[in-house]
Design a protein around this motif. Sequence first.
Motif, PDB file in Angstrom:
ATOM      1  N   LEU A  60       4.483   4.072   7.050  1.00 31.61           N
ATOM      2  CA  LEU A  60       3.381   4.657   6.299  1.00 31.61           C
ATOM      3  C   LEU A  60       2.124   3.815   6.489  1.00 31.61           C
ATOM      4  O   LEU A  60       2.205   2.600   6.711  1.00 31.61           O
ATOM      5  CB  LEU A  60       3.723   4.729   4.796  1.00 31.61           C
ATOM      6  CG  LEU A  60       4.941   5.564   4.396  1.00 31.61           C
ATOM      7  CD1 LEU A  60       5.147   5.508   2.884  1.00 31.61           C
ATOM      8  CD2 LEU A  60       4.788   7.007   4.856  1.00 31.61           C
ATOM      9  N   ILE A  61       0.963   4.463   6.370  1.00 34.30           N
ATOM     10  CA  ILE A  61      -0.303   3.735   6.460  1.00 34.30           C
ATOM     11  C   ILE A  61      -0.473   2.873   5.205  1.00 34.30           C
ATOM     12  O   ILE A  61      -0.195   3.352   4.105  1.00 34.30           O
ATOM     13  CB  ILE A  61      -1.484   4.732   6.587  1.00 34.30           C
ATOM     14  CG1 ILE A  61      -1.359   5.521   7.900  1.00 34.30           C
ATOM     15  CG2 ILE A  61      -2.827   4.028   6.524  1.00 34.30           C
ATOM     16  CD1 ILE A  61      -2.346   6.656   8.021  1.00 34.30           C
ATOM     17  N   PRO A  62      -0.907   1.594   5.360  1.00 40.20           N
ATOM     18  CA  PRO A  62      -1.221   0.845   6.577  1.00 40.20           C
ATOM     19  C   PRO A  62       0.041   0.383   7.306  1.00 40.20           C
ATOM     20  O   PRO A  62       0.939  -0.181   6.693  1.00 40.20           O
ATOM     21  CB  PRO A  62      -2.033  -0.354   6.054  1.00 40.20           C
ATOM     22  CG  PRO A  62      -1.575  -0.538   4.645  1.00 40.20           C
ATOM     23  CD  PRO A  62      -1.226   0.821   4.125  1.00 40.20           C
ATOM     24  N   ASN A  63       0.060   0.636   8.627  1.00 44.24           N
ATOM     25  CA  ASN A  63       1.263   0.351   9.410  1.00 44.24           C
ATOM     26  C   ASN A  63       1.535  -1.138   9.572  1.00 44.24           C
ATOM     27  O   ASN A  63       2.689  -1.549   9.709  1.00 44.24           O
ATOM     28  CB  ASN A  63       1.150   1.008  10.793  1.00 44.24           C
ATOM     29  CG  ASN A  63       0.918   2.503  10.705  1.00 44.24           C
ATOM     30  OD1 ASN A  63      -0.089   3.012  11.183  1.00 44.24           O
ATOM     31  ND2 ASN A  63       1.837   3.216  10.068  1.00 44.24           N
ATOM     32  N   SER A  96      -7.451  17.273  -3.287  1.00 41.38           N
ATOM     33  CA  SER A  96      -8.659  16.709  -2.689  1.00 41.38           C
ATOM     34  C   SER A  96      -8.394  15.978  -1.387  1.00 41.38           C
ATOM     35  O   SER A  96      -9.278  15.876  -0.530  1.00 41.38           O
ATOM     36  CB  SER A  96      -9.322  15.741  -3.672  1.00 41.38           C
ATOM     37  OG  SER A  96      -8.499  14.602  -3.873  1.00 41.38           O
ATOM     38  N   GLY A  97      -7.205  15.458  -1.214  1.00 41.40           N
ATOM     39  CA  GLY A  97      -6.903  14.659  -0.034  1.00 41.40           C
ATOM     40  C   GLY A  97      -7.517  13.275  -0.067  1.00 41.40           C
ATOM     41  O   GLY A  97      -7.446  12.537   0.922  1.00 41.40           O
ATOM     42  N   LEU A  98      -8.127  12.894  -1.202  1.00 40.40           N
ATOM     43  CA  LEU A  98      -8.724  11.568  -1.322  1.00 40.40           C
ATOM     44  C   LEU A  98      -7.626  10.518  -1.412  1.00 40.40           C
ATOM     45  O   LEU A  98      -6.674  10.661  -2.181  1.00 40.40           O
ATOM     46  CB  LEU A  98      -9.632  11.491  -2.546  1.00 40.40           C
ATOM     47  CG  LEU A  98     -10.888  12.369  -2.490  1.00 40.40           C
ATOM     48  CD1 LEU A  98     -11.642  12.325  -3.812  1.00 40.40           C
ATOM     49  CD2 LEU A  98     -11.792  11.924  -1.345  1.00 40.40           C
ATOM     50  N   ALA A  99      -7.773   9.463  -0.611  1.00 41.16           N
ATOM     51  CA  ALA A  99      -6.693   8.489  -0.466  1.00 41.16           C
ATOM     52  C   ALA A  99      -6.978   7.197  -1.219  1.00 41.16           C
ATOM     53  O   ALA A  99      -8.126   6.819  -1.451  1.00 41.16           O
ATOM     54  CB  ALA A  99      -6.470   8.178   1.013  1.00 41.16           C
ATOM     55  N   GLY A 100      -5.917   6.541  -1.589  1.00 37.62           N
ATOM     56  CA  GLY A 100      -5.964   5.203  -2.161  1.00 37.62           C
ATOM     57  C   GLY A 100      -4.638   4.533  -1.860  1.00 37.62           C
ATOM     58  O   GLY A 100      -3.735   5.139  -1.280  1.00 37.62           O
ATOM     59  N   LEU A 101      -4.501   3.276  -2.257  1.00 40.29           N
ATOM     60  CA  LEU A 101      -3.270   2.536  -1.980  1.00 40.29           C
ATOM     61  C   LEU A 101      -2.424   2.394  -3.243  1.00 40.29           C
ATOM     62  O   LEU A 101      -2.908   1.934  -4.275  1.00 40.29           O
ATOM     63  CB  LEU A 101      -3.591   1.146  -1.424  1.00 40.29           C
ATOM     64  CG  LEU A 101      -4.139   1.092   0.007  1.00 40.29           C
ATOM     65  CD1 LEU A 101      -4.401  -0.354   0.407  1.00 40.29           C
ATOM     66  CD2 LEU A 101      -3.184   1.755   0.996  1.00 40.29           C
ATOM     67  N   ASN A 102      -1.178   2.789  -3.130  1.00 41.00           N
ATOM     68  CA  ASN A 102      -0.160   2.486  -4.127  1.00 41.00           C
ATOM     69  C   ASN A 102       0.647   1.285  -3.641  1.00 41.00           C
ATOM     70  O   ASN A 102       0.542   0.880  -2.478  1.00 41.00           O
ATOM     71  CB  ASN A 102       0.783   3.667  -4.329  1.00 41.00           C
ATOM     72  CG  ASN A 102       0.243   4.670  -5.338  1.00 41.00           C
ATOM     73  OD1 ASN A 102      -0.822   4.477  -5.905  1.00 41.00           O
ATOM     74  ND2 ASN A 102       0.971   5.745  -5.545  1.00 41.00           N
ATOM     75  N   TRP A 143       4.662  -4.157  -1.327  1.00 39.71           N
ATOM     76  CA  TRP A 143       4.448  -3.323  -0.141  1.00 39.71           C
ATOM     77  C   TRP A 143       3.467  -2.218  -0.519  1.00 39.71           C
ATOM     78  O   TRP A 143       3.652  -1.512  -1.508  1.00 39.71           O
ATOM     79  CB  TRP A 143       5.772  -2.727   0.326  1.00 39.71           C
ATOM     80  CG  TRP A 143       5.651  -1.575   1.284  1.00 39.71           C
ATOM     81  CD1 TRP A 143       4.981  -1.558   2.469  1.00 39.71           C
ATOM     82  CD2 TRP A 143       6.224  -0.260   1.132  1.00 39.71           C
ATOM     83  NE1 TRP A 143       5.093  -0.332   3.072  1.00 39.71           N
ATOM     84  CE2 TRP A 143       5.856   0.488   2.271  1.00 39.71           C
ATOM     85  CE3 TRP A 143       7.013   0.345   0.153  1.00 39.71           C
ATOM     86  CZ2 TRP A 143       6.235   1.813   2.450  1.00 39.71           C
ATOM     87  CZ3 TRP A 143       7.392   1.658   0.337  1.00 39.71           C
ATOM     88  CH2 TRP A 143       7.017   2.383   1.468  1.00 39.71           C
ATOM     89  N   PHE A 144       2.417  -2.075   0.280  1.00 42.81           N
ATOM     90  CA  PHE A 144       1.375  -1.095  -0.001  1.00 42.81           C
ATOM     91  C   PHE A 144       1.514   0.117   0.913  1.00 42.81           C
ATOM     92  O   PHE A 144       1.897   0.002   2.079  1.00 42.81           O
ATOM     93  CB  PHE A 144      -0.008  -1.733   0.184  1.00 42.81           C
ATOM     94  CG  PHE A 144      -0.300  -2.814  -0.820  1.00 42.81           C
ATOM     95  CD1 PHE A 144      -0.945  -2.520  -2.009  1.00 42.81           C
ATOM     96  CD2 PHE A 144       0.091  -4.122  -0.584  1.00 42.81           C
ATOM     97  CE1 PHE A 144      -1.193  -3.511  -2.950  1.00 42.81           C
ATOM     98  CE2 PHE A 144      -0.151  -5.116  -1.512  1.00 42.81           C
ATOM     99  CZ  PHE A 144      -0.795  -4.817  -2.695  1.00 42.81           C
ATOM    100  N   PHE A 145       1.179   1.274   0.352  1.00 44.42           N
ATOM    101  CA  PHE A 145       1.247   2.504   1.144  1.00 44.42           C
ATOM    102  C   PHE A 145       0.158   3.463   0.662  1.00 44.42           C
ATOM    103  O   PHE A 145      -0.206   3.481  -0.512  1.00 44.42           O
ATOM    104  CB  PHE A 145       2.628   3.161   1.041  1.00 44.42           C
ATOM    105  CG  PHE A 145       3.076   3.449  -0.369  1.00 44.42           C
ATOM    106  CD1 PHE A 145       2.824   4.670  -0.969  1.00 44.42           C
ATOM    107  CD2 PHE A 145       3.746   2.484  -1.099  1.00 44.42           C
ATOM    108  CE1 PHE A 145       3.231   4.934  -2.270  1.00 44.42           C
ATOM    109  CE2 PHE A 145       4.175   2.731  -2.396  1.00 44.42           C
ATOM    110  CZ  PHE A 145       3.911   3.961  -2.982  1.00 44.42           C
ATOM    111  N   GLU A 146      -0.352   4.267   1.606  1.00 42.19           N
ATOM    112  CA  GLU A 146      -1.426   5.206   1.277  1.00 42.19           C
ATOM    113  C   GLU A 146      -0.868   6.446   0.587  1.00 42.19           C
ATOM    114  O   GLU A 146       0.192   6.947   0.945  1.00 42.19           O
ATOM    115  CB  GLU A 146      -2.153   5.619   2.557  1.00 42.19           C
ATOM    116  CG  GLU A 146      -3.356   6.506   2.311  1.00 42.19           C
ATOM    117  CD  GLU A 146      -4.053   6.901   3.606  1.00 42.19           C
ATOM    118  OE1 GLU A 146      -5.016   6.223   3.995  1.00 42.19           O
ATOM    119  OE2 GLU A 146      -3.604   7.900   4.242  1.00 42.19           O
ATOM    120  N   ARG A 147      -1.603   6.917  -0.416  1.00 41.26           N
ATOM    121  CA  ARG A 147      -1.227   8.137  -1.119  1.00 41.26           C
ATOM    122  C   ARG A 147      -2.501   8.980  -1.294  1.00 41.26           C
ATOM    123  O   ARG A 147      -3.522   8.480  -1.750  1.00 41.26           O
ATOM    124  CB  ARG A 147      -0.613   7.776  -2.467  1.00 41.26           C
ATOM    125  CG  ARG A 147      -0.369   8.930  -3.439  1.00 41.26           C
ATOM    126  CD  ARG A 147       0.582   9.992  -2.926  1.00 41.26           C
ATOM    127  NE  ARG A 147       1.778   9.442  -2.315  1.00 41.26           N
ATOM    128  CZ  ARG A 147       2.804   8.933  -2.990  1.00 41.26           C
ATOM    129  NH1 ARG A 147       2.800   8.886  -4.304  1.00 41.26           N
ATOM    130  NH2 ARG A 147       3.858   8.490  -2.349  1.00 41.26           N
TER     131      ARG A 147
END
Length: 309
Positions: A71-74, A152-158, A143-147
């Motif tokens: 998952l992003i960030p790889n 909206s498709g607006l992204a942030g990190l979980n 561990w961080f992953f984009e959600r």
Amino acid sequence: MNNTELKNKKTLPSKAERHKLFGSVEPGPKTKPVDKEKMVDLQNSKKDFLFDIDAVGIANVKNPINITSHLIPNNQTTIGTFRFTSRIDKDSKGTNMSRFTEQLDAYYKNNYSIDIDTLKRFTKDLAIRLKQKDAQMEVNFPWFFERKGPSSGLAGLNHADAGIKVTYDQDKGHHIEVTLAGTITTLCPCSKEISEYSAHNQRGRVEMTAVLSEDFDENETDWKEALLEAAESNASARIHPVLKRPDEKIVTEQAYENPRFVEDIVRLVAADLYELPFVEKFTISCKNEESIHLHDAVATLSFDKNTDA
């Protein structure tokens, strides 16, 4: 400086004199050797010390680590908290603690990644360095992953809390155990059933521990992603870092359409982990921080595919 500042200025003793004032003393005579070869090595003393020790080593060691993710960030850098141990026989007084951190530093300077194949090599190399038949290491890290928002498709990190424990035994090979703790939304089925409208929900935390098969290939499957999906796909709704109004409408309605008790969560997650071919054994726990009580709701489930129980 004005006259007032000059009147209040102190004349301090030297730093050496200040140290003496607060208890420092001159070094005493030195009689013991300074060369390593001439120093007494207590750890390597050989005698009957009564009992074998199952595990001895160091814990709460923090070090920067590199991890990869499907998952992003790889590729990401985070902080790992390590524990290193080895068993010692009763004829050994102790272990060489410095060798654990020496090994970690050597791998760190070689720009290693926290993946299972690398940690297999690490534990085997560590056993050789310690001159023991086994070694164990455990590392825990965020561990961080984009959600993205569902509308909206607006992204942030979980983020989730991940961990890997690798045990090397000269006779038995490697034993691999992974952990992941993620956050979900749950909506109370009982509240939905009895209320004329609305239902209370809560934030849940799902913790999973899984024993992986010896032939698990991390290039094919990201175990972090697989365990996270098992937790989130069975929740009432997923957690999002960014929600606009259309997103919030979708998430709220999705939670209402998928009510879950903690009992439901652990059973549903168990079904997903049971279907993962590389998971041999697992334990799942769910804790809901109740929104209408001061207490939490909890449930735990364990299953071993090898014993079918």
